[in-house]
Scaffold this motif. Structure first.
Motif, mmCIF file in Angstrom:
data_model
loop_
_atom_site.group_PDB
_atom_site.id
_atom_site.type_symbol
_atom_site.label_atom_id
_atom_site.label_comp_id
_atom_site.label_asym_id
_atom_site.label_seq_id
_atom_site.Cartn_x
_atom_site.Cartn_y
_atom_site.Cartn_z
ATOM 1 N N UNK A 274 0.831 -1.205 0.000
ATOM 2 C CA UNK A 274 0.000 0.000 0.000
ATOM 3 C C UNK A 274 0.862 1.251 0.000
ATOM 4 N N UNK A 275 1.928 1.243 0.772
ATOM 5 C CA UNK A 275 2.865 2.376 0.753
ATOM 6 C C UNK A 275 3.371 2.631 -0.663
ATOM 7 N N UNK A 276 3.792 1.549 -1.336
ATOM 8 C CA UNK A 276 4.377 1.679 -2.668
ATOM 9 C C UNK A 276 3.369 2.251 -3.654
ATOM 10 N N UNK A 277 2.140 1.760 -3.610
ATOM 11 C CA UNK A 277 1.140 2.213 -4.574
ATOM 12 C C UNK A 277 0.634 3.618 -4.253
ATOM 13 N N UNK A 278 0.598 3.975 -2.988
ATOM 14 C CA UNK A 278 0.221 5.347 -2.621
ATOM 15 C C UNK A 278 1.254 6.330 -3.152
ATOM 16 N N UNK A 279 2.523 5.989 -3.011
ATOM 17 C CA UNK A 279 3.580 6.851 -3.531
ATOM 18 C C UNK A 279 3.560 6.878 -5.060
ATOM 19 N N UNK A 280 3.224 5.748 -5.686
ATOM 20 C CA UNK A 280 3.148 5.721 -7.154
ATOM 21 C C UNK A 280 2.088 6.697 -7.651
ATOM 22 N N UNK A 281 0.935 6.711 -6.990
ATOM 23 C CA UNK A 281 -0.118 7.644 -7.378
ATOM 24 C C UNK A 281 0.332 9.082 -7.133
ATOM 25 N N UNK A 282 1.055 9.288 -6.045
ATOM 26 C CA UNK A 282 1.576 10.623 -5.751
ATOM 27 C C UNK A 282 2.546 11.087 -6.838
#
Length: 628
Positions: A274-282
């Motif tokens: 979830x951390x990785x995908x949240x940062x990807x969207x950011x």
């Protein structure tokens, strides 16, 4: 270029229909190739020395984003440039995403080929019959119609009109153009749509090996220090490192970590999915926005339009994830309120997460760049619906509990109730396509991700006390009567909540000298099963009688047998016939189980299935004993 590995395999286990692809990537990451033959894509129709009959129909399967279509393109390019397979007269690509558009119409095979490939308009039926053709049927998992090999009418004339399903099934069976070669690609869950008797060879695309993962990052970044830091960080998180077996995930990871290590060096690097995908969207959002020099971006700042588009994409992702659709057409977008004529649908923050492809009729087809992106946006949408009390969506998803009682919105009034109910709902459905979705839901409850995602999720409390209540509730979810192999996902939900306690307890347990005296809870048994499953070495013997736990605990330990040579199952009901843990252990590729003892074990209605699995090509069982 780095090419993913291709292996000739036996018929896959039916259990793959019920395993989320992330679990299959985990299994592939620790496979020791024992009985399988590596093969180049260019040699896919060539017989091996010990084979008698020619290879006519090949099915290549692999998880989303692992490189199936890329291998097909490499084969086609080599053929077109005169490098390989020059005995083939023509390579004809028919993708299921295009065939879906004409699935309700009737064509002859000749008409269908000319329709999709107008350059073949001068080809006659007579010439079609004498040419050596290769048909590539790409993306079986994207099909919105079923191939029927039982009741399909016979079609043997290339000028005979029929449905698309009947044309393809007759082509695969050899009734139509029996000399033509057929190459089908698919994600694992759709493999069993093809009758095994029709296949001459099955191959699996495994994804990147550990060495290839590192090679990818070293080639991607010329800066050796940067690539080394990225590789080093990924190795600290087993789940992130395993996911990098998928080339598309390597790209997502590289995009995030490059940005963070070059612009936000003080930021803590992602440790969970979830951390990785949240940062990807950011990162995708930042590409659209302008900043003052030196300004760091720690949250998504969206215009109202972009926020609405992302939530509508989330709705599209969520509704079609439940239907297991990964491909969308104009009408699908319109049903979710997305105006396909607006540039905002396929520009702005969506450029790297949502693809638009023009196909026949200039009619566009849409998809997310990877299934996990769809699962992530679906979780964002569901979390948004919870925080904004969108009762209709919540009521449709949360139907009833495992006792058949209808769930009311009062039952999901708190964050811990919402998340635990979501996990329970996942455990109730007959397959695991929502596995990553519920992991992401739990990860989105973390304050760090809510801060990153700004106004997308809505207002919700996320204090340490509330998160601890979420964790406590997850730990006591009952798995009685549910697939124990899928109950392991509760552990992954805990990890997304940054709770490593259960995993650490079981790692300490394995090192202790008083295992027989330590009483294990249900969630601890799931964690232990996971650790034993993922051991790099095949283990000798699993004896359930040696563990001090409840019936539910023994139940949860059963999935571990997939990584043992011997198993002694004691006082437990073996769940699920062809989808249960015992079936998975007997038909796994490779299967390690050679000795099985059943003591006071209830097989119920699945006793007959056990003997069916003993005949599976992968089964290596030598000793079977049963004592009641």
């Amino acid at each position: 270029m780095i090419y993913t590995e291709l292996y000739i395999t036996e018929e896959p286990s039916e259990a793959m229909n019920y395993h989320h692809e992330v679990r299959q990537v985990q299994s592939a990451s620790k496979k020791k190739i024992l009985h399988e033959t590596p093969i180049r894509s260019q040699d896919i129709f060539k017989t091996l020395p010990d084979q008698q009959r020619p290879i006519r129909v090949v099915l290549t399967y692999g998880v989303a984003g692992v490189g199936k279509t890329f291998l097909v393109q490499k084969f086609t390019l080599d053929w077109a440039e005169g490098l390989e397979n020059q005995d083939i007269s023509a390579v004809i690509l028919l993708s299921f995403r295009e065939l879906n558009l004409v699935r309700n119409q009737q064509y002859s095979l000749l008409e269908l080929l000319i329709f999709f490939h107008p350059t073949l308009h001068r080809v006659t039926a007579e010439k079609l019959i004498v040419c050596k053709l290769l048909f590539i049927l790409d993306g079986l998992d994207e099909s919105r119609f079923l191939l029927d090999f039982t009741n399909s009418k016979l079609v043997s004339d290339v000028t005979q009109k029929s449905t698309i399903s009947e044309l393809l099934s007759n082509l695969i069976e050899g009734n139509l153009l029996p000399s033509a070669l057929i190459w089908i690609t698919s994600r694992p869950a759709a493999v069993h749509q093809i009758a095994p008797t029709c296949l001459d060879r099955m191959t699996e695309v495994r994804g990147f090996t550990d060495a290839q993962k590192e090679e990818y990052f070293r080639r991607r970044f010329r800066n050796k220090e940067l690539s080394s830091r990225i590789i080093s960080h990924l190795k600290t998180s087993r789940s992130l490192y395993i996911m990098c077996g998928i080339p598309v995930y390597c790209w997502i990871t590289a995009t995030v970590l490059e940005h963070m290590l070059t612009t936000e060096e003080s930021a803590e690097l992602p440790k969970t999915l979830t951390d990785m995908y949240s940062h990807f969207l950011l990162v995708q959002t930042k590409k659209k926005q302008k900043y003052h020099e030196g300004q760091e971006m720690r949250r998504i700042e969206l215009t109202r339009t972009d926020r609405e588009v992302l939530l509508k994409l989330g709705r599209l992702a969520f509704e079609h994830l439940q239907k297991k659709n990964i491909l969308f057409y104009q009408e699908d977008l319109e049903q979710c309120g997305l105006d396909v004529t607006e540039a905002s649908v396929y520009s702005g923050v969506c450029t790297e997460i949502f693809k638009r492809e023009s196909v026949i009729f200039q009619k566009p087809v849409y998809c997310f760049v990877h299934l996990s992106i769809q699962e992530f946006l679906a979780a964002i949408y569901m979390f948004h619906c919870y925080t904004n009390r969108k009762t209709e969506v919540l009521q449709e998803f949360f139907t009833e509990d495992d006792k058949g009682n209808k769930i009311s919105l009062e039952d999901i009034s708190s964050l811990e109730d919402f998340l635990s109910r979501a996990v329970e709902e996942y455990l109730l459905i007959p397959n695991s396509h929502l596995e990553l979705f519920v992991r992401f839901l739990n990860g989105l409850s973390m304050k760090s991700n809510q801060r990153l995602l700004g106004g997308l999720l809505g207002q919700t409390e996320s204090s340490p006390e509330i998160i601890q209540r979420v964790i406590n509730k997850l730990k006591v979810i009952s798995c009685q009567g549910k697939c124990p192999d899928r109950c392991i996902n509760i552990l992954h939900c805990l990890l997304e909540n940054n709770d490593l306690s259960v995993l650490q307890e079981m790692q300490d347990f394995l090192k202790s000298d008083n295992k027989s005296e330590t009483e294990l809870s249900g969630i601890q048994c799931s964690a232990l099963a996971y650790i034993l499953q993922m051991s790099e070495e095949v283990l000798d013997e699993l004896d359930l009688a040696k563990y001090k736990t409840s019936e539910d605990g023994r139940w949860r330990l059963v999935p571990a047998i997939v990584n043992f040579r011997k198993a002694r199952l004691h006082d437990v009901f073996v769940f699920g016939g062809s989808i249960g843990s015992l079936a998975i252990a007997l038909t796994a590729n490779p299967s390690h189980l050679t000795e099985l003892h059943l003591s006071s074990v209830s097989l119920g209605e699945y006793a007959e299935d056990l003997f069916t699995h003993l005949g599976h090509p992968n089964c290596r069982l030598e000793t079977l004993r049963s004592v009641n």
